[in-house]
Design an enzyme around this catalytic site. Structure first.
Site, PDB file in Angstrom:
ATOM      1  N   MET A   1       0.843  -1.198   0.000  1.00 48.15           N
ATOM      2  CA  MET A   1       0.000   0.000   0.000  1.00 48.15           C
ATOM      3  C   MET A   1       0.883   1.256   0.000  1.00 48.15           C
ATOM      4  O   MET A   1       0.418   2.359   0.307  1.00 48.15           O
ATOM      5  CB  MET A   1      -0.936   0.007   1.206  1.00 48.15           C
ATOM      6  CG  MET A   1      -1.895  -1.190   1.177  1.00 48.15           C
ATOM      7  SD  MET A   1      -3.441  -0.893   2.008  1.00 48.15           S
ATOM      8  CE  MET A   1      -2.899  -0.602   3.674  1.00 48.15           C
TER       9      MET A   1
ATOM     10  N   LYS B   1       4.769 -10.272   9.378  1.00 52.00           N
ATOM     11  CA  LYS B   1       4.238  -9.303  10.338  1.00 52.00           C
ATOM     12  C   LYS B   1       2.705  -9.319  10.313  1.00 52.00           C
ATOM     13  O   LYS B   1       2.068  -9.194  11.346  1.00 52.00           O
ATOM     14  CB  LYS B   1       4.746  -7.912  10.009  1.00 52.00           C
ATOM     15  CG  LYS B   1       4.047  -6.866  10.797  1.00 52.00           C
ATOM     16  CD  LYS B   1       4.758  -5.569  10.782  1.00 52.00           C
ATOM     17  CE  LYS B   1       3.913  -4.550  11.488  1.00 52.00           C
ATOM     18  NZ  LYS B   1       2.731  -4.192  10.681  1.00 52.00           N
TER      19      LYS B   1
ATOM     20  N   GLY C   1      10.852  -2.857   5.718  1.00 52.32           N
ATOM     21  CA  GLY C   1      10.085  -4.108   5.691  1.00 52.32           C
ATOM     22  C   GLY C   1       9.699  -4.459   4.253  1.00 52.32           C
ATOM     23  O   GLY C   1       9.943  -5.571   3.775  1.00 52.32           O
ATOM     24  N   HIS C   2       9.132  -3.454   3.545  1.00 54.92           N
ATOM     25  CA  HIS C   2       8.777  -3.674   2.136  1.00 54.92           C
ATOM     26  C   HIS C   2      10.036  -4.004   1.330  1.00 54.92           C
ATOM     27  O   HIS C   2      10.018  -4.869   0.456  1.00 54.92           O
ATOM     28  CB  HIS C   2       8.140  -2.415   1.533  1.00 54.92           C
ATOM     29  CG  HIS C   2       6.869  -1.981   2.197  1.00 54.92           C
ATOM     30  ND1 HIS C   2       6.775  -0.830   2.935  1.00 54.92           N
ATOM     31  CD2 HIS C   2       5.635  -2.538   2.216  1.00 54.92           C
ATOM     32  CE1 HIS C   2       5.534  -0.686   3.367  1.00 54.92           C
ATOM     33  NE2 HIS C   2       4.822  -1.706   2.958  1.00 54.92           N
TER      34      HIS C   2
HETATM   35  P1  AMP Z   1       1.425  -2.908   3.444  1.00 53.91           P
HETATM   36  O1  AMP Z   1       2.002  -1.886   2.531  1.00 53.91           O
HETATM   37  O2  AMP Z   1       1.390  -2.503   4.882  1.00 53.91           O
HETATM   38  O3  AMP Z   1       0.131  -3.479   2.939  1.00 53.91           O
HETATM   39  O4  AMP Z   1       2.452  -4.137   3.417  1.00 53.91           O
HETATM   40  C1  AMP Z   1       2.842  -4.747   2.219  1.00 53.91           C
HETATM   41  C2  AMP Z   1       3.582  -6.017   2.546  1.00 53.91           C
HETATM   42  O5  AMP Z   1       4.729  -5.713   3.329  1.00 53.91           O
HETATM   43  C3  AMP Z   1       2.736  -7.005   3.366  1.00 53.91           C
HETATM   44  O6  AMP Z   1       2.971  -8.320   2.882  1.00 53.91           O
HETATM   45  C4  AMP Z   1       3.272  -6.816   4.758  1.00 53.91           C
HETATM   46  O7  AMP Z   1       3.121  -7.959   5.576  1.00 53.91           O
HETATM   47  C5  AMP Z   1       4.730  -6.526   4.483  1.00 53.91           C
HETATM   48  N1  AMP Z   1       5.349  -5.821   5.613  1.00 53.91           N
HETATM   49  C6  AMP Z   1       4.871  -4.718   6.249  1.00 53.91           C
HETATM   50  N2  AMP Z   1       5.668  -4.386   7.285  1.00 53.91           N
HETATM   51  C7  AMP Z   1       6.678  -5.300   7.309  1.00 53.91           C
HETATM   52  C8  AMP Z   1       7.820  -5.500   8.142  1.00 53.91           C
HETATM   53  N3  AMP Z   1       8.095  -4.705   9.166  1.00 53.91           N
HETATM   54  N4  AMP Z   1       8.635  -6.545   7.853  1.00 53.91           N
HETATM   55  C9  AMP Z   1       8.372  -7.375   6.803  1.00 53.91           C
HETATM   56  N5  AMP Z   1       7.307  -7.221   5.975  1.00 53.91           N
HETATM   57  C10 AMP Z   1       6.470  -6.212   6.225  1.00 53.91           C
END
Ligand code: AMP
Length: 273
Positions: free
Chosen positions: A27, A146, A33-34
C-alpha cells in the site's frame, strides 16, 4: 523501471512473458520491511513487479483510508534503487467496478483476532489480492509474516482456489529497539512510540518464558498483558500455525500475536516459534 497505471497496460506488457515473475503487493509509504520483500523477490526471479494501491475495500468506515501515508515520489525512487522492473500504480476505478464479485474470508480464521475487531477487513484484502494476482500472474508472491493472519488467509485462498502461484513468507523487519516497521508508525508521537515498544517487549518476554520451559499459553498471555498495560489491547493470542487455539506452546508450530491501540493507531506484531 516502467511505471504502469492500468491493468490493460500491464496485460499488454506481460502478454508474451515467459520469465519468472516475483510480485510484491503493497500500500506504499515503503520502508525497510517492504524493501526486504522486494530484495527477496529480486534474488529469486527474472522480473520483479511491485504494486502500490491503498485498497479502499479493506478499510472500515471511520478508519484511516483518507489519511493513509502517501509517499509516491520516494516510493518510486526506492523501487528504482531496489531493481524493480515494473511499478504498478493503479487507481481504485481501475480495480473496482460498480457491481462487484468479491471474496469472503473463511468463517473462523477470517473473523477472529484482527477480523473480529475489523469485520470485513479480510474480505477486502482477499478480494484485492485475488485481483492483483490474476493481473500479474506471478511465479511467486511475497508477503510479510508481520501480517500473520493476512498471510495465513492468502495462503489458504491460493490453496483452496487452486491458484498457480507460490506464496513466500518473509520475516518481520524491526527498528533497532524492537519496534516492527509499519507505514502507520508515522502516526506515533515520540511519547506514543515509546509506549509502542511494550509490544516487542511483551513478545520478547514470551519468548524468554518459553526458552525457560514455560509453555502454558494462559500464563504467558497473562504476563504479556501485564507488560502491555495500560495500552488498549485488541488481542494477545497464542495459536498454532493453522490459527487454532492451543493450551501449550508447540515449538516450531506456534505464533504469538498482539494487536494494541497506541493513541488512535492500531499496531500489530507477532513472533513465530
Ligand atoms: P502494506 O504496505 O502494509 O500493505 O504491506 C505490504 C507487505 O509488506 C505485506 O505483505 C506486509 O506484511 C509486508 N510488511 C509490512 N511491514 C513489514 C515488516 N516490518 N517486515 C516485513 N514485511 C512487512
Amino acid at each position: 523501471m516502467k511505471i504502469i497505471s492500468t491493468p490493460l497496460e500491464l496485460k499488454n506488457i506481460l502478454r508474451e512473458n515467459t520469465k519468472t515473475i516475483g510480485f510484491v503487493p503493497t500500500m506504499g509509504a515503503l520502508h525497510e520491511g517492504h524493501i526486504s520483500l522486494i530484495k527477496k523477490a529480486r534474488e529469486e526471479n527474472d522480473l520483479v513487479i511491485v504494486s502500490i494501491f491503498v485498497n479502499p475495500t479493506q478499510f472500515l468506515k471511520g478508519e484511516d483510508l483518507d489519511k493513509y501515508p502517501k509517499k509516491d515520489e520516494a516510493d518510486k525512487v526506492i523501487c528504482e534503487l531496489c531493481g524493480v522492473d515494473i511499478l504498478f500504480f493503479p487507481k481504485a476505478d481501475d480495480i473496482y467496478g460498480r457491481d462487484e464479485v468479491s471474496i469472503v474470508a473463511p468463517n473462523v480464521r477470517g473473523f477472529v483476532l484482527e477480523g473480529a475487531s475489523r469485520p470485513s477487513h479480510f474480505n477486502g484484502v482477499l478480494t484485492v489480492v485475488m485481483k492483483l494476482l490474476n493481473m500479474v500472474s506471478p511465479t511467486k508472491a511475497y508477503f510479510g509474516k508481520k501480517d500473520a493472519q493476512q498471510l495465513n488467509l492468502i495462503s489458504l485462498m491460493v490453496k483452496q482456489f487452486f491458484m498457480n502461484v507460490e506464496v513466500v513468507a518473509v520475516d518481520t523487519v524491526r527498528e533497532k529497539d524492537g519496534l516492527a516497521l509499519s507505514s502507520r508508525n508515522v502516526y506515533l508521537s515520540q511519547e506514543q512510540r515509546k509506549e509502542a515498544l511494550k509490544i516487542s517487549a511483551s513478545l520478547k518476554e514470551a519468548s524468554d518464558m518459553i526458552s525457560k520451559g514455560i509453555l502454558d499459553t494462559k500464563q504467558i498471555k497473562s504476563k504479556m498483558m501485564d507488560i502491555l498495560s495500560p495500552l488498549e489491547i485488541f488481542y494477545v493470542e497464542i495459536l498454532n500455525r493453522d490459527f487454532e487455539y492451543i493450551y501449550n506452546v508447540e515449538i516450531g508450530n506456534s505464533i504469538i500475536l498482539v494487536e494494541v491501540k497506541v493513541g488512535s493507531t492500531r499496531l500489530l506484531d507477532n513472533i513465530w516459534l
